[in-house]
Design a protein around this motif. Structure first.
Motif, PDB file in Angstrom:
ATOM      1  N   LEU A  58       9.009  -7.307  -1.009  1.00  0.00           N
ATOM      2  CA  LEU A  58       8.530  -7.147  -2.380  1.00  0.00           C
ATOM      3  C   LEU A  58       9.539  -7.709  -3.376  1.00  0.00           C
ATOM      4  CD1 LEU A  58       6.370  -6.041  -4.295  1.00  0.00           C
ATOM      5  CD2 LEU A  58       7.513  -3.815  -4.195  1.00  0.00           C
ATOM      6  N   ASN A  59      10.818  -7.477  -3.137  1.00  0.00           N
ATOM      7  CA  ASN A  59      11.857  -8.020  -4.027  1.00  0.00           C
ATOM      8  C   ASN A  59      11.883  -9.542  -3.981  1.00  0.00           C
ATOM      9  OD1 ASN A  59      12.720  -5.529  -4.962  1.00  0.00           O
ATOM     10  ND2 ASN A  59      14.170  -5.242  -3.290  1.00  0.00           N
ATOM     11  N   ASN A  60      11.651 -10.127  -2.792  1.00  0.00           N
ATOM     12  CA  ASN A  60      11.595 -11.591  -2.675  1.00  0.00           C
ATOM     13  C   ASN A  60      10.451 -12.161  -3.509  1.00  0.00           C
ATOM     14  OD1 ASN A  60      13.801 -11.767  -0.970  1.00  0.00           O
ATOM     15  ND2 ASN A  60      12.591 -11.710   0.904  1.00  0.00           N
ATOM     16  N   LEU A  61       9.308 -11.486  -3.466  1.00  0.00           N
ATOM     17  CA  LEU A  61       8.161 -11.958  -4.258  1.00  0.00           C
ATOM     18  C   LEU A  61       8.439 -11.831  -5.752  1.00  0.00           C
ATOM     19  CD1 LEU A  61       5.085 -10.638  -2.257  1.00  0.00           C
ATOM     20  CD2 LEU A  61       5.538 -13.005  -2.873  1.00  0.00           C
ATOM     21  N   ARG A  62       9.082 -10.744  -6.146  1.00  0.00           N
ATOM     22  CA  ARG A  62       9.420 -10.579  -7.554  1.00  0.00           C
ATOM     23  C   ARG A  62      10.367 -11.676  -8.023  1.00  0.00           C
ATOM     24  NH1 ARG A  62      10.580  -4.107  -7.009  1.00  0.00           N
ATOM     25  NH2 ARG A  62       8.450  -3.357  -7.335  1.00  0.00           N
ATOM     26  N   ASP A  63      11.326 -12.043  -7.162  1.00  0.00           N
ATOM     27  CA  ASP A  63      12.274 -13.087  -7.531  1.00  0.00           C
ATOM     28  C   ASP A  63      11.576 -14.433  -7.697  1.00  0.00           C
ATOM     29  OD1 ASP A  63      14.305 -11.244  -7.461  1.00  0.00           O
ATOM     30  OD2 ASP A  63      14.952 -11.752  -5.424  1.00  0.00           O
ATOM     31  N   LYS A  64      10.530 -14.684  -6.890  1.00  0.00           N
ATOM     32  CA  LYS A  64       9.837 -15.965  -6.925  1.00  0.00           C
ATOM     33  C   LYS A  64       8.734 -16.009  -7.983  1.00  0.00           C
ATOM     34  CE  LYS A  64      10.554 -17.276  -2.074  1.00  0.00           C
ATOM     35  NZ  LYS A  64      11.128 -18.591  -2.357  1.00  0.00           N
ATOM     36  N   ALA A  74       0.833 -13.521  -6.602  1.00  0.00           N
ATOM     37  CA  ALA A  74       1.135 -12.837  -5.345  1.00  0.00           C
ATOM     38  C   ALA A  74       2.008 -11.616  -5.594  1.00  0.00           C
ATOM     39  CB  ALA A  74       1.828 -13.796  -4.378  1.00  0.00           C
ATOM     40  N   ALA A  75       3.000 -11.751  -6.485  1.00  0.00           N
ATOM     41  CA  ALA A  75       3.884 -10.627  -6.798  1.00  0.00           C
ATOM     42  C   ALA A  75       3.096  -9.492  -7.450  1.00  0.00           C
ATOM     43  CB  ALA A  75       5.009 -11.081  -7.716  1.00  0.00           C
ATOM     44  N   ASP A 205       0.409   3.920   9.325  1.00  0.00           N
ATOM     45  CA  ASP A 205      -0.645   2.927   9.080  1.00  0.00           C
ATOM     46  C   ASP A 205      -0.493   2.297   7.695  1.00  0.00           C
ATOM     47  OD1 ASP A 205      -1.754   3.409  11.539  1.00  0.00           O
ATOM     48  OD2 ASP A 205      -3.273   4.804  10.795  1.00  0.00           O
ATOM     49  N   ILE A 206      -0.129   3.126   6.702  1.00  0.00           N
ATOM     50  CA  ILE A 206       0.070   2.618   5.344  1.00  0.00           C
ATOM     51  C   ILE A 206       1.177   1.577   5.321  1.00  0.00           C
ATOM     52  CG2 ILE A 206       0.833   3.248   3.009  1.00  0.00           C
ATOM     53  CD1 ILE A 206      -0.447   6.007   3.483  1.00  0.00           C
ATOM     54  N   LYS A 207       2.313   1.895   5.955  1.00  0.00           N
ATOM     55  CA  LYS A 207       3.445   0.971   5.972  1.00  0.00           C
ATOM     56  C   LYS A 207       3.098  -0.315   6.712  1.00  0.00           C
ATOM     57  CE  LYS A 207       6.385   3.516   3.714  1.00  0.00           C
ATOM     58  NZ  LYS A 207       6.809   3.110   2.349  1.00  0.00           N
ATOM     59  N   VAL A 208       2.349  -0.199   7.803  1.00  0.00           N
ATOM     60  CA  VAL A 208       1.958  -1.389   8.577  1.00  0.00           C
ATOM     61  C   VAL A 208       1.068  -2.301   7.746  1.00  0.00           C
ATOM     62  CG1 VAL A 208       0.608  -2.183  10.558  1.00  0.00           C
ATOM     63  CG2 VAL A 208       2.235  -0.308  10.833  1.00  0.00           C
ATOM     64  N   VAL A 209       0.083  -1.704   7.069  1.00  0.00           N
ATOM     65  CA  VAL A 209      -0.831  -2.501   6.236  1.00  0.00           C
ATOM     66  C   VAL A 209      -0.073  -3.193   5.109  1.00  0.00           C
ATOM     67  CG1 VAL A 209      -2.679  -2.310   4.527  1.00  0.00           C
ATOM     68  CG2 VAL A 209      -2.915  -1.203   6.745  1.00  0.00           C
ATOM     69  N   GLU A 210       0.816  -2.458   4.459  1.00  0.00           N
ATOM     70  CA  GLU A 210       1.599  -3.041   3.367  1.00  0.00           C
ATOM     71  C   GLU A 210       2.466  -4.182   3.877  1.00  0.00           C
ATOM     72  OE1 GLU A 210       4.748  -1.667  -0.152  1.00  0.00           O
ATOM     73  OE2 GLU A 210       4.127  -0.246   1.411  1.00  0.00           O
ATOM     74  N   ASN A 211       3.056  -4.007   5.064  1.00  0.00           N
ATOM     75  CA  ASN A 211       3.913  -5.051   5.633  1.00  0.00           C
ATOM     76  C   ASN A 211       3.110  -6.301   5.964  1.00  0.00           C
ATOM     77  OD1 ASN A 211       5.218  -6.228   8.441  1.00  0.00           O
ATOM     78  ND2 ASN A 211       6.754  -5.620   6.944  1.00  0.00           N
ATOM     79  N   GLU A 212       1.918  -6.116   6.527  1.00  0.00           N
ATOM     80  CA  GLU A 212       1.088  -7.277   6.882  1.00  0.00           C
ATOM     81  C   GLU A 212       0.667  -8.044   5.625  1.00  0.00           C
ATOM     82  OE1 GLU A 212      -2.123  -6.572   9.541  1.00  0.00           O
ATOM     83  OE2 GLU A 212      -0.958  -5.259  10.847  1.00  0.00           O
ATOM     84  N   LEU A 213       0.329  -7.313   4.560  1.00  0.00           N
ATOM     85  CA  LEU A 213      -0.063  -7.981   3.323  1.00  0.00           C
ATOM     86  C   LEU A 213       1.106  -8.746   2.719  1.00  0.00           C
ATOM     87  CD1 LEU A 213      -2.007  -8.553   1.012  1.00  0.00           C
ATOM     88  CD2 LEU A 213      -1.370  -6.357  -0.001  1.00  0.00           C
ATOM     89  N   LEU A 214       2.282  -8.129   2.664  1.00  0.00           N
ATOM     90  CA  LEU A 214       3.455  -8.797   2.098  1.00  0.00           C
ATOM     91  C   LEU A 214       3.826 -10.029   2.911  1.00  0.00           C
ATOM     92  CD1 LEU A 214       5.595  -5.651   1.241  1.00  0.00           C
ATOM     93  CD2 LEU A 214       4.587  -7.230  -0.392  1.00  0.00           C
ATOM     94  N   SER A 215       3.739  -9.920   4.226  1.00  0.00           N
ATOM     95  CA  SER A 215       4.053 -11.070   5.082  1.00  0.00           C
ATOM     96  C   SER A 215       3.104 -12.226   4.832  1.00  0.00           C
ATOM     97  CB  SER A 215       3.989 -10.651   6.562  1.00  0.00           C
ATOM     98  OG  SER A 215       4.945  -9.650   6.845  1.00  0.00           O
TER      99      SER A 215
END
Length: 520
Positions: A58-64, A74-75, A205-215
């Motif tokens: 999430l921080n990488n997306l904010r930086d970009k 995307a951010a 499940d929440i963390k997995v879904v969030e990770n897949e979306l961010l990836s």
């Protein structure tokens, strides 16, 4: 553990629960309780690991986000997903804490003491159905599922389907083919350690879904968006059409409009004639045209914008058009809800002049008041008609134009009396219901929603004197008369007096009565 088609990962988790449930049926042992606790710890460790990974992405997306609009979009999506995830995750954490506290568990690793089922049985379920607390659990999951699917459905259908399955709250059939609601299937009758583990698994499940979306946002999607091949030219204008002889101020741009996308060469034509370079300017990466709009009709802008990519010229074809129209000589005046205006209400109206900014339009009429922009309200007084006069100042020094329109004024239609919100005028009710139900007034066929407050009415029972009632419910005298009425007799509520809430000065027309046949 949800309805519908399940993912392989969810099937594995379901199988694990089935095994433990089978062991529970054979008498819950201390080892089984400890096993649940061990699974809960591993899921909690996984959640911590995912949290670190997700924060980094999430921080990488904010930086970009400042690099271009695609990264910014995307951010924004990632931030919304993170907030949805945090809200549901924190709610589940609070529920787990409530289970510990409700069972007075001091040592949260003493799994062998976590065999009681009463807390969630009584909290999530009451009198054989889902309680308010249980419904809140379902509402939280539904809100998360709906919000996440809305964020990802267009760009990642596979992930959207996974979310629908993993966070479904639909009814489920147990191993005996009996359909159960989500709460009853997952939480009722299970030891507290099982319920806590279930909630930790949902958090996972929440963390997995969030990770897949961010990836997804950080990888393939943005790399594909960054290619010039995927851009199309976009033309924006300050207005939809232009007066003859005025200047066309259209803006041609790519979807990405930062300064790095400024073309290296421009070759454009207007209706087949080359556009001079002195009629072209730049605003960052946007190309601004300042050409004459020409005569009435459609005009085509064609040609090529040439961009540099990796040291090579990449041409992007341009094919856009705009329309030139004559200057307007009449206003558009319309009542938003009807072709008449009503006395006693705020009639919303839209008043515009085609091609003229709302700030340059002036409207006047008896009872007419501006709200914002082209929006007005009309509160007509006496009389049968009202005239609205409109004047507009044309842009580019085009002078002024004016117009007017006349509207009929009508009174509010006759209201009807109601009981239990039934406006039919003839009802069948029990004696008790008549004594307790409020008398109301309604305008069932009126386009405006008005709140009518009943101040008094008259009550007539067969063989009894008419009773004047103040307020909107039967008084003691009316209820005493009601006690003597026989089954099948008809009582009357008439001469109903009501006022419009917020406009007590308007006198409504006579309100129609209510006839009630007693059923007991």
């Amino acid at each position: 553990m949800a309805g519908g088609k399940l993912s392989a990962r969810q099937k594995m988790i379901n199988l694990m629960y089935l095994v433990f449930i089978a062991m529970l049926a054979l008498n819950m042992s201390k080892e089984v309780l400890s096993a649940f606790g061990s699974i809960n710890e591993k899921l909690a460790q996984s959640n911590t690991s995912f949290e670190s990974k997700n924060d980094l992405a999430l921080n990488n997306l904010r930086d970009k986000a400042s690099e271009n609009d695609e990264f910014a979009k995307a951010a924004s999506t990632a931030q919304q997903a993170a907030q949805l995830s945090k809200t549901f995750y924190d709610y589940l954490e609070a529920q787990k804490n409530a289970i510990y506290e409700g069972n007075k568990i001091e040592d949260r690793k003493d799994y062998e003491s976590m065999d009681k089922t009463q807390y969630l049985d009584e909290t999530y379920y009451k009198s054989g159905k889902v309680s308010a607390e249980g419904q809140e659990f379902l509402d939280q999951m539904n809100a998360y599922r709906t919000g996440m699917v809305a964020l990802v459905s267009e760009s990642n259908k596979g992930l959207a389907d996974q979310i629908k399955n993993d966070f479904s709250t639909a009814d489920i059939e147990d191993s005996e083919g009996i359909k159960k609601d989500y709460i009853g299937y997952h939480f009722v009758g299970f030891p507290m350690v099982s319920s806590i583990t279930k909630m930790t698994q949902i958090q996972n499940d929440i963390k997995v879904v969030e990770n897949e979306l961010l990836s997804k946002l950080l990888s393939g999607n943005l790399k594909e968006l960054a290619k010039l091949d995927n851009y199309e030219t976009v033309m924006t204008t300050s207005k939809g059409a232009y007066y003859t002889g005025s200047t066309f101020d259209g803006v041609l741009s790519l979807g990405r409009v930062d300064a790095s996308t400024k073309p290296s060469r421009v070759e454009l034509k207007l209706d087949g004639r080359a556009i001079p370079q002195d009629k072209i300017s730049y605003d960052g990466g946007k190309l601004v045209l300042g050409v004459n709009t020409g005569g009435v009709g459609d005009h085509d802008i064609t040609g090529t914008l040439v961009y540099l990519q990796d040291g090579k010229e990449v041409p992007v074809d341009v094919k856009q058009s705009f329309t030139t129209i004559n200057k307007p000589n009449s206003a558009i005046i319309a009542a938003d809800k009807m072709n008449v205006v009503y006395r006693g209400v705020q009639n919303p109206m839209t008043i515009t002049f085609a091609g003229v900014d709302d700030s340059k339009v002036r409207a006047s009429g008896t009872g007419l008041n501006p709200v914002k922009g082209s929006k007005y309200v009309m509160s007509p007084g006496k009389g049968k008609e009202v005239t609205i006069n409109v004047t507009a100042t044309l842009p580019d020094g085009g002078g002024t134009v004016s117009d007017k329109a006349t509207f009929r004024i009508k009174d509010i239609p006759r209201p009807v009396g109601t009981m239990r919100n039934d406006d039919s005028g003839s009802l069948k009710m029990t004696r008790e219901a008549v004594g307790a139900a409020p008398v109301g007034a309604a305008l069932p066929d009126f386009d405006f929603e008005l709140n009518l407050k009943v101040n008094s009415f008259k009550f007539k029972a067969p063989g009894a004197a008419t009773v004047l009632v103040q307020g909107n419910k039967l008084n003691d005298a009316a209820r005493n008369a009601l006690k003597k009425v026989r089954r099948g007799d008809v009582v009357q509520i008439f001469d109903i007096k009501a006022k419009i809430q917020g406009n007590s000065t308007y006198n409504l027309r006579k309100i129609s009565p209510v006839l009630i046949e007693l059923t007991n």
